[in-house]
Design a protein around this motif. Structure first.
Motif, PDB file in Angstrom:
ATOM      1  N   GLU A  11       0.828  -1.200   0.000  1.00 53.97           N
ATOM      2  CA  GLU A  11       0.000   0.000   0.000  1.00 53.97           C
ATOM      3  C   GLU A  11       0.868   1.258   0.000  1.00 53.97           C
ATOM      4  O   GLU A  11       0.584   2.228  -0.723  1.00 53.97           O
ATOM      5  N   GLU A  12       1.943   1.265   0.793  1.00 47.57           N
ATOM      6  CA  GLU A  12       2.832   2.423   0.770  1.00 47.57           C
ATOM      7  C   GLU A  12       3.518   2.548  -0.582  1.00 47.57           C
ATOM      8  O   GLU A  12       3.716   3.666  -1.088  1.00 47.57           O
ATOM      9  N   LEU A  13       3.858   1.427  -1.189  1.00 49.21           N
ATOM     10  CA  LEU A  13       4.480   1.469  -2.514  1.00 49.21           C
ATOM     11  C   LEU A  13       3.522   2.054  -3.542  1.00 49.21           C
ATOM     12  O   LEU A  13       3.921   2.852  -4.402  1.00 49.21           O
ATOM     13  N   ARG A  14       2.254   1.698  -3.454  1.00 50.04           N
ATOM     14  CA  ARG A  14       1.257   2.261  -4.387  1.00 50.04           C
ATOM     15  C   ARG A  14       1.167   3.774  -4.215  1.00 50.04           C
ATOM     16  O   ARG A  14       1.105   4.522  -5.201  1.00 50.04           O
ATOM     17  N   ILE A  15       1.196   4.224  -2.969  1.00 47.40           N
ATOM     18  CA  ILE A  15       1.141   5.667  -2.711  1.00 47.40           C
ATOM     19  C   ILE A  15       2.358   6.357  -3.336  1.00 47.40           C
ATOM     20  O   ILE A  15       2.241   7.415  -3.976  1.00 47.40           O
ATOM     21  N   ALA A  16       3.546   5.757  -3.160  1.00 46.65           N
ATOM     22  CA  ALA A  16       4.767   6.356  -3.710  1.00 46.65           C
ATOM     23  C   ALA A  16       4.744   6.394  -5.227  1.00 46.65           C
ATOM     24  O   ALA A  16       5.168   7.384  -5.845  1.00 46.65           O
ATOM     25  N   VAL A  65      11.038  -3.911  -4.772  1.00 39.47           N
ATOM     26  CA  VAL A  65      10.548  -4.358  -3.471  1.00 39.47           C
ATOM     27  C   VAL A  65      11.592  -5.228  -2.779  1.00 39.47           C
ATOM     28  O   VAL A  65      12.510  -5.748  -3.419  1.00 39.47           O
ATOM     29  N   THR A  66      11.403  -5.392  -1.474  1.00 42.10           N
ATOM     30  CA  THR A  66      12.286  -6.234  -0.665  1.00 42.10           C
ATOM     31  C   THR A  66      11.467  -7.361  -0.052  1.00 42.10           C
ATOM     32  O   THR A  66      10.435  -7.111   0.578  1.00 42.10           O
ATOM     33  N   PHE A  67      11.934  -8.594  -0.255  1.00 41.80           N
ATOM     34  CA  PHE A  67      11.245  -9.773   0.262  1.00 41.80           C
ATOM     35  C   PHE A  67      11.970 -10.299   1.501  1.00 41.80           C
ATOM     36  O   PHE A  67      13.197 -10.166   1.623  1.00 41.80           O
ATOM     37  N   ASP A  94       3.367  -7.879   4.045  1.00 44.15           N
ATOM     38  CA  ASP A  94       1.952  -8.231   4.207  1.00 44.15           C
ATOM     39  C   ASP A  94       1.624  -9.630   3.683  1.00 44.15           C
ATOM     40  O   ASP A  94       0.464 -10.004   3.581  1.00 44.15           O
ATOM     41  N   GLY A  95       2.661 -10.415   3.327  1.00 43.18           N
ATOM     42  CA  GLY A  95       2.441 -11.784   2.866  1.00 43.18           C
ATOM     43  C   GLY A  95       2.244 -11.939   1.373  1.00 43.18           C
ATOM     44  O   GLY A  95       2.025 -13.047   0.894  1.00 43.18           O
ATOM     45  N   THR A  96       2.356 -10.853   0.610  1.00 39.53           N
ATOM     46  CA  THR A  96       2.154 -10.936  -0.831  1.00 39.53           C
ATOM     47  C   THR A  96       3.338 -11.632  -1.493  1.00 39.53           C
ATOM     48  O   THR A  96       4.486 -11.240  -1.285  1.00 39.53           O
ATOM     49  N   SER A 107       2.359  -8.559 -10.707  1.00 32.93           N
ATOM     50  CA  SER A 107       1.125  -8.205 -11.418  1.00 32.93           C
ATOM     51  C   SER A 107       0.534  -6.898 -10.883  1.00 32.93           C
ATOM     52  O   SER A 107      -0.011  -6.092 -11.650  1.00 32.93           O
ATOM     53  N   LEU A 108       0.660  -6.652  -9.570  1.00 30.53           N
ATOM     54  CA  LEU A 108       0.178  -5.380  -9.019  1.00 30.53           C
ATOM     55  C   LEU A 108       0.976  -4.203  -9.572  1.00 30.53           C
ATOM     56  O   LEU A 108       0.394  -3.175  -9.961  1.00 30.53           O
ATOM     57  N   LEU A 109       2.286  -4.345  -9.620  1.00 31.11           N
ATOM     58  CA  LEU A 109       3.116  -3.255 -10.134  1.00 31.11           C
ATOM     59  C   LEU A 109       2.799  -2.965 -11.593  1.00 31.11           C
ATOM     60  O   LEU A 109       2.758  -1.809 -12.021  1.00 31.11           O
ATOM     61  N   ARG A 110       2.575  -4.008 -12.350  1.00 32.95           N
ATOM     62  CA  ARG A 110       2.170  -3.797 -13.752  1.00 32.95           C
ATOM     63  C   ARG A 110       0.857  -3.024 -13.815  1.00 32.95           C
ATOM     64  O   ARG A 110       0.715  -2.067 -14.583  1.00 32.95           O
ATOM     65  N   ASP A 111      -0.107  -3.438 -13.014  1.00 31.90           N
ATOM     66  CA  ASP A 111      -1.416  -2.776 -13.030  1.00 31.90           C
ATOM     67  C   ASP A 111      -1.328  -1.335 -12.541  1.00 31.90           C
ATOM     68  O   ASP A 111      -2.150  -0.492 -12.941  1.00 31.90           O
TER      69      ASP A 111
END
Length: 622
Positions: free
Chosen positions: A161-166, A183-185, A193-195, A202-206
């Motif tokens: 969620e913070e990444l989406r905001i950024a 991202v860091t795993f 968050d377990g993703t 796929s989220l980053l693409r979207d």
């Protein structure tokens, strides 16, 4: 006094990324720490108070060959600066950081404006805090682009969620500037968050990023694993791992992964599909220097200036013209003349004596076979060096061999020596492959080297054909004259990837294709159609089955082998022994004779040393 505006690369970043693999720089914070800046000091403040120190790090990375320089602004948001009483300095620190990196990068490297997380946990933070996060990310991004950033990298985020905001903030502040989201795993293979990585990609693409990646974490192995799982989306991929986990030595944190280890990692991650590589915590200009070398070996690491400003390059860089195909060997002359050629694989038995295999090779040549090819530790088994066996073929009988060269057992220096030795004793035909891993063979505990895979080996051999060694220096005594063959698995589980790899092999210097055994004419027709644009002569792999058990083993346990059910059923119905072998020969003959007008040759692999079966398959072919 008026200062000149720092120059930029002439090619836009995303265009350069399409042309070449790009190498990012390494760590900033851990280097500043090693140089005496204590951890209680705010590193972003140094952009204003100690610009000489920050720029020196940038300069060292540029000198090491890095093509993308990240700004010293990772923690330059209001939340992190507030801890030092510097909350009002977001714009000034980010603007200064971008200008320093731009000055160091000039026109030979790109500047990536670094934006790190705030430290907020979205599920706990208030809506007001999240709005403030969006505002500070927007201020950061605007200042970075104003200062000269060519792209923005939002990196080391663990909360989606913070990444989406950024990402949204960066896009709003700089609509035309490319965004890399990294991202860091954690060690379990998920973000906080377990993703899992597939969903992250796929989220980053979207969310509309231009490129995506993985950075920081526990080191190269985790980054490689996560990157392999993120490559399913059609976006350029970046990997920037830490230099392993840090250890405390004499009161100081030290990272233990060596530059040489990053050399190996770079080749592996590029082979896995990454278009961008670099380092994170603990990596140094020396790590990046090794990564640049590896990227260049695999066709990357090209300066953005070179790509747009053709210059007269001395002969020492371009090398000599390769020896014409029809003059390299008897086999290459037949290939150039479009004659149908037959190669049979002959390998010495394990142990000291090569006599039976030498006799078999002579028997095959006396009966019309054009060339004998000798594998390089097939199925990861230990036996006489194929270089030594080929030397005996030449010395005793004047038989022209094809030498298999695989990447498993020799490092770069060893491969260079291997090829020089092959040329010196008269071996002019090579089949270049990556090689089976040791774990499938007799000595699973053996260490696999894989300094170079098949593409890297082809690049080396084709460079030697132009009279140059891998470093671009002239080879004393002239040039090699190898005919360069490569493998293809028509039955590969991912045929699209296999064909993409063949395209890369062609670009690296491969001239002919020798396929794995194939039992389906329709599959061969499809493969030939899909690779027609490469204009490479094809030798079809033919393997006469010897039993139903043999057919089931090959179909179920050997990667890349597909034996249709009707073929396996024919072998099941055949009585064991001689009748089963005859049926295997009939199946092989039917396949070979039905496609002989579509290919330029046959590559026979007689099973279990039964070389007479090869002649039965070939009877009447020519």
């Amino acid at each position: 006094m008026h200062r000149m505006t720092p120059q930029r690369p002439a090619v836009p970043f995303l265009e350069a990324l399409q042309r070449s693999i790009l190498v990012f720089d390494g760590a900033m914070g851990s280097l500043l720490y090693e140089r005496g800046v204590f951890v209680t000091q705010n590193f972003e403040q140094l952009n204003v108070t100690r610009p000489d120190l920050v720029k020196k790090v940038h300069d060292e990375y540029v000198a090491a060959g890095a093509q993308v320089i990240e700004t010293n602004t990772f923690g330059g948001n209001s939340f992190r600066l507030e801890r030092y009483g510097l909350v009002d300095e977001v714009r000034s620190y980010n603007l200064a950081g971008a200008k320093l990196a731009r000055e160091a990068a000039g026109e030979v490297a790109y500047v990536a404006g670094s934006i790190g997380p705030t430290g907020l946990v979205p599920g706990v933070a208030s809506q007001a805090d999240l709005r403030d996060a969006a505002a500070t990310f927007t201020e950061q991004a605007g200042a970075l682009v104003e200062g000269g950033a060519d792209l923005l990298i939002v990196e080391t985020f663990r909360h989606m969620e913070e990444l989406r905001i950024a990402i949204n903030a960066a896009r709003a502040a700089a609509p035309s500037t490319p965004i890399l989201a990294s991202v860091t795993f954690d060690a379990s293979g998920t973000v906080a968050d377990g993703t899992p990585p597939e969903r992250v990609a796929s989220l980053l693409r979207d969310w509309g990023v231009d490129t995506l990646g993985v950075n920081c974490g526990d080191g190269p192995q985790l980054s490689l694993s996560m990157a392999e799982r993120m490559r399913g989306v059609d976006l350029p991929l970046c990997a920037q791992p830490n230099a392993g986990l840090p250890r405390t030595v004499d009161g100081r944190l030290l990272y233990m992964a060596t530059p040489e280890y990053f050399d190996v990692f770079t080749r592996r991650i590029i082979q896995a599909g990454a278009r961008m590589v670099g380092g994170c915590c603990g990596t140094t200009p020396e790590h990046i220097r090794w990564m640049v070398k590896s990227a260049r070996m695999l066709g990357g690491g090209v300066s953005p200036v070179v790509a747009t400003r053709p210059q007269a390059v001395p002969l020492e860089v371009h090398g000599l013209d390769p020896v014409p195909l029809d003059q390299r060997s008897r086999l290459s002359a037949k290939i150039a003349a479009k004659q149908f050629v037959v190669s049979v694989e002959v390998n010495p038995s394990p142990g000291l004596s090569p006599d039976s295999a030498l006799a078999a090779a002579k028997m095959l040549i006396d009966n019309g076979v054009d060339v004998v090819n000798v594998a390089d530790g097939p199925r990861a088994t230990a036996r006489m060096s194929n270089l030594a066996f080929c030397s005996l073929l030449i010395q005793r009988y004047g038989i022209e061999p094809i030498l298999h060269v695989c990447g498993r057992d020799r490092n770069l220096i060893g491969q260079m020596a291997h090829l020089l030795g092959a040329s010196a004793i008269g071996i002019q035909n090579l089949v270049v492959i990556t090689g089976d891993p040791p774990k499938i063979g007799d000595y699973p505990e053996a260490t696999a080297v894989y300094d170079l895979d098949s593409i890297g080996l082809l690049t080396m051999a084709s460079t030697m054909n132009r009279g140059l060694d891998p470093a671009g220096k002239r080879i004393a005594g002239g040039q090699t004259s190898f005919l360069l063959a490569t493998g293809l698995e028509p039955g590969a589980q991912d045929l699209d990837r296999e064909i993409r790899r063949l395209e890369q092999k062609r670009a690296a210097g491969a001239e002919i294709v020798m396929t794995q055994p194939i039992f389906q004419q329709e599959l061969l027709d499809d493969v030939l159609k899909r690779i027609a644009h490469l204009e490479m002569p094809v030798l079809i792999g033919v393997l006469p089955l010897v039993s139903y058990k043999n057919a089931e083993f090959l179909h179920n346990e050997v990667p890349g082998m597909q034996i249709p059910e009707n073929i396996r059923e024919r072998m099941r119905r055949a009585p064991p022994g001689a009748e089963a072998r005859k049926e295997g020969v009939r199946i092989a003959r039917e396949m070979l004779f039905s496609v002989r007008d579509k290919v330029q040759g046959a590559y026979l692999m007689p099973p279990l040393g039964k070389y007479e079966l090869a002649l039965e398959v070939l009877d009447g072919l020519k």
